[in-house]
Design a protein around this motif. Structure first.
Motif, PDB file in Angstrom:
ATOM      1  N   GLY A 286       0.822  -1.196   0.000  1.00  0.00           N
ATOM      2  CA  GLY A 286       0.000   0.000   0.000  1.00  0.00           C
ATOM      3  C   GLY A 286       0.858   1.249   0.000  1.00  0.00           C
ATOM      4  N   VAL A 287       0.352   2.302  -0.625  1.00  0.00           N
ATOM      5  CA  VAL A 287       1.117   3.538  -0.777  1.00  0.00           C
ATOM      6  C   VAL A 287       1.594   4.079   0.557  1.00  0.00           C
ATOM      7  N   ASP A 288       0.795   3.940   1.607  1.00  0.00           N
ATOM      8  CA  ASP A 288       1.140   4.574   2.884  1.00  0.00           C
ATOM      9  C   ASP A 288       2.279   3.882   3.620  1.00  0.00           C
ATOM     10  N   ARG A 289       2.742   2.745   3.130  1.00  0.00           N
ATOM     11  CA  ARG A 289       3.852   2.041   3.785  1.00  0.00           C
ATOM     12  C   ARG A 289       5.110   1.986   2.914  1.00  0.00           C
ATOM     13  N   VAL A 290       5.151   2.781   1.882  1.00  0.00           N
ATOM     14  CA  VAL A 290       6.295   2.813   0.971  1.00  0.00           C
ATOM     15  C   VAL A 290       6.968   4.182   1.062  1.00  0.00           C
ATOM     16  N   LEU A 291       8.286   4.175   1.297  1.00  0.00           N
ATOM     17  CA  LEU A 291       9.066   5.400   1.402  1.00  0.00           C
ATOM     18  C   LEU A 291      10.112   5.436   0.297  1.00  0.00           C
ATOM     19  N   PHE A 292      10.292   6.600  -0.293  1.00  0.00           N
ATOM     20  CA  PHE A 292      11.332   6.782  -1.298  1.00  0.00           C
ATOM     21  C   PHE A 292      12.694   6.511  -0.677  1.00  0.00           C
ATOM     22  N   GLY A 293      13.421   5.557  -1.255  1.00  0.00           N
ATOM     23  CA  GLY A 293      14.769   5.229  -0.817  1.00  0.00           C
ATOM     24  C   GLY A 293      15.541   4.683  -1.995  1.00  0.00           C
ATOM     25  N   SER A 294      16.773   5.125  -2.172  1.00  0.00           N
ATOM     26  CA  SER A 294      17.494   4.839  -3.406  1.00  0.00           C
ATOM     27  C   SER A 294      18.606   3.804  -3.291  1.00  0.00           C
ATOM     28  N   ASP A 295      19.156   3.592  -2.074  1.00  0.00           N
ATOM     29  CA  ASP A 295      20.347   2.769  -1.870  1.00  0.00           C
ATOM     30  C   ASP A 295      21.600   3.434  -2.450  1.00  0.00           C
ATOM     31  N   SER A 296      21.531   4.724  -2.735  1.00  0.00           N
ATOM     32  CA  SER A 296      22.705   5.441  -3.221  1.00  0.00           C
ATOM     33  C   SER A 296      23.825   5.368  -2.178  1.00  0.00           C
ATOM     34  N   PRO A 297      25.098   5.300  -2.583  1.00  0.00           N
ATOM     35  CA  PRO A 297      25.651   5.494  -3.926  1.00  0.00           C
ATOM     36  C   PRO A 297      26.195   4.218  -4.559  1.00  0.00           C
ATOM     37  N   TYR A 298      25.481   3.103  -4.477  1.00  0.00           N
ATOM     38  CA  TYR A 298      26.028   1.826  -4.934  1.00  0.00           C
ATOM     39  C   TYR A 298      25.642   1.465  -6.368  1.00  0.00           C
ATOM     40  N   ASP A 299      25.229   2.426  -7.148  1.00  0.00           N
ATOM     41  CA  ASP A 299      24.894   2.181  -8.543  1.00  0.00           C
ATOM     42  C   ASP A 299      26.162   2.186  -9.405  1.00  0.00           C
ATOM     43  N   PRO A 300      26.077   1.768 -10.653  1.00  0.00           N
ATOM     44  CA  PRO A 300      27.259   1.746 -11.522  1.00  0.00           C
ATOM     45  C   PRO A 300      27.916   3.111 -11.725  1.00  0.00           C
ATOM     46  N   GLU A 301      27.125   4.191 -11.544  1.00  0.00           N
ATOM     47  CA  GLU A 301      27.685   5.538 -11.666  1.00  0.00           C
ATOM     48  C   GLU A 301      28.295   6.040 -10.361  1.00  0.00           C
ATOM     49  N   LYS A 302      28.171   5.249  -9.298  1.00  0.00           N
ATOM     50  CA  LYS A 302      28.718   5.581  -7.977  1.00  0.00           C
ATOM     51  C   LYS A 302      28.077   6.833  -7.372  1.00  0.00           C
ATOM     52  N   GLY A 303      26.746   6.909  -7.482  1.00  0.00           N
ATOM     53  CA  GLY A 303      26.054   8.013  -6.818  1.00  0.00           C
ATOM     54  C   GLY A 303      24.677   8.330  -7.354  1.00  0.00           C
ATOM     55  N   PRO A 304      24.566   8.815  -8.590  1.00  0.00           N
ATOM     56  CA  PRO A 304      23.254   9.306  -9.037  1.00  0.00           C
ATOM     57  C   PRO A 304      22.358   8.261  -9.688  1.00  0.00           C
ATOM     58  N   GLY A 305      22.907   7.135 -10.123  1.00  0.00           N
ATOM     59  CA  GLY A 305      22.158   6.211 -10.977  1.00  0.00           C
ATOM     60  C   GLY A 305      20.882   5.677 -10.369  1.00  0.00           C
ATOM     61  N   TYR A 306      20.964   5.148  -9.152  1.00  0.00           N
ATOM     62  CA  TYR A 306      19.764   4.566  -8.537  1.00  0.00           C
ATOM     63  C   TYR A 306      18.780   5.643  -8.090  1.00  0.00           C
ATOM     64  N   ILE A 307      19.265   6.814  -7.745  1.00  0.00           N
ATOM     65  CA  ILE A 307      18.347   7.915  -7.432  1.00  0.00           C
ATOM     66  C   ILE A 307      17.526   8.241  -8.668  1.00  0.00           C
ATOM     67  N   ARG A 308      18.227   8.408  -9.779  1.00  0.00           N
ATOM     68  CA  ARG A 308      17.562   8.787 -11.029  1.00  0.00           C
ATOM     69  C   ARG A 308      16.571   7.722 -11.482  1.00  0.00           C
ATOM     70  N   SER A 309      16.987   6.456 -11.447  1.00  0.00           N
ATOM     71  CA  SER A 309      16.106   5.390 -11.939  1.00  0.00           C
ATOM     72  C   SER A 309      14.895   5.201 -11.030  1.00  0.00           C
TER      73      SER A 309
END
Length: 346
Positions: A286-309
């Motif tokens: 449900g929407v009320d139990r989901v929080l925006f979280g990216s796991d940054s900076p472990y993407d292939p770009e070392k920072g922005p990739g998972y935030i952007r996707s």
């Protein structure tokens, strides 16, 4: 739209330097090699340049893996926890436009010390909760010795982030001694998170502490994708249990369906660009139990990739504006019970 990233990782410069000075172990040495190649973890100038891409965007930070328990003795765990907490608190204080808050680092190899550190970090430093891992030296987190920590988190009304911690020494098959092809990470970490959730359900932790707030990494991992197995499948608990393990399933302390407890967890959106998986996560919890979280900076770009996707995924899975607003920032305010002004933000 304002974005509060509720699950991303950091190694403040003081902690980073100390981390590289402690004695080696196999898993720690491997992670040192990994984090040394990600400047965004410890170089704030690099990190801020990454964050600038995303406009009205701030982070709730936690100390990056490995767990402090894996660094050495319980005394070292306590030392590293305190260093991490005071370093993160300083970053939040001096950069409120970048960091909305931090999650305490706690030495769970000593639950009493972890509880004391939770108190100190929350009451003295302004932490929003704590990050724990799915096991401690191979011990499951439903052992009764951890109840003192869970009870205090509930009393303080603080969030407990949960991060996986398996490494390559956890073999995939009984005939082997190591895990191959990084499957301990790609698949094993999701097993870790899912098992943690199941143990919290069937051991009665959620029954005893119905207001506890676990924030599970990677969208609740396997659970939403196998809701039939944890739903009608586990409604038949005991049907598959061997006779010599009947004690495991007799009298387990649940007052409702297992599925209902699994829906009590909070989860993030760190699905690494898999929009279909994120849609499944939102549909299940449900929407009320989901929080925006990216796991940054472990993407292939070392920072922005998972935030952007992740931002892109939340734009493309059919959410309304109110639903997007809740996930991007509204739920964080509710779940962390904070305006974030208490820790210097806004």
């Amino acid at each position: 739209m304002e974005k509060i990233d509720a699950f991303c990782h950091i190694m403040p410069p003081d902690y980073y330097a100390r981390f590289f000075s402690v004695a080696d172990s196999g898993p720690v040495a491997n992670l040192r090699n990994r984090v040394a190649k990600i400047p965004c973890l410890h170089d704030m100038d690099v990190r801020f340049r990454v964050m600038d891409e995303f406009g009205d965007y701030r982070q709730i930070i936690n100390i990056a893996a490995p767990p402090v328990e894996d660094l050495g003795s319980p005394q070292l765990s306590r030392e590293m926890s305190r260093l991490g907490n005071e370093s993160m608190a300083e970053l939040v204080r001096t950069h409120p436009d970048r960091f909305a808050g931090f999650m305490a680092c706690v030495p769970m190899d000593d639950p009493e010390a972890a509880t004391a550190e939770l108190d100190y970090a929350c009451n003295e430093l302004g932490a929003l909760g704590a990050q724990i891992y799915t096991s401690v030296h191979g011990h499951p987190m439903d052992e009764s010795r951890f109840d003192v920590f869970y009870a205090r988190a509930v009393e303080l009304d603080k969030v407990i982030q949960v991060h996986p911690c398996r490494h390559s020494g956890w073999a995939d098959y009984p005939t082997e001694t190591t895990s191959k092809f990084e499957l301990w990470w790609a698949l094993g970490w999701e097993m870790d998170l899912s098992l943690f959730m199941g143990r919290m359900v069937f051991s009665g932790v959620l029954e005893r502490y119905p207001t506890i707030k676990f924030l599970i990494h990677h969208g609740g991992s396997m659970i939403p994708h196998f809701s039939g197995r944890v739903g009608p499948g586990l409604d038949q608990l005991g049907a598959r249990t061997p006779p010599d393990q009947q004690a495991d399933v007799e009298g387990y302390p649940l007052s409702k369906r297992p599925l209902d407890y699994f829906k009590m967890f909070y989860v993030d959106t760190a699905m690494f660009g898999a929009a279909h998986a994120l849609r499944c996560t939102v549909d299940f919890f449900g929407v009320d139990r989901v929080l925006f979280g990216s796991d940054s900076p472990y993407d292939p770009e070392k920072g922005p990739g998972y935030i952007r996707s992740t931002i892109r995924n939340l734009d493309e899975i059919g959410l309304g504006e109110d639903e997007q607003s809740a996930i991007f920032h509204g739920n964080a305010r509710k779940v962390f019970n904070a305006t974030f002004r208490e820790v210097g933000a806004l």
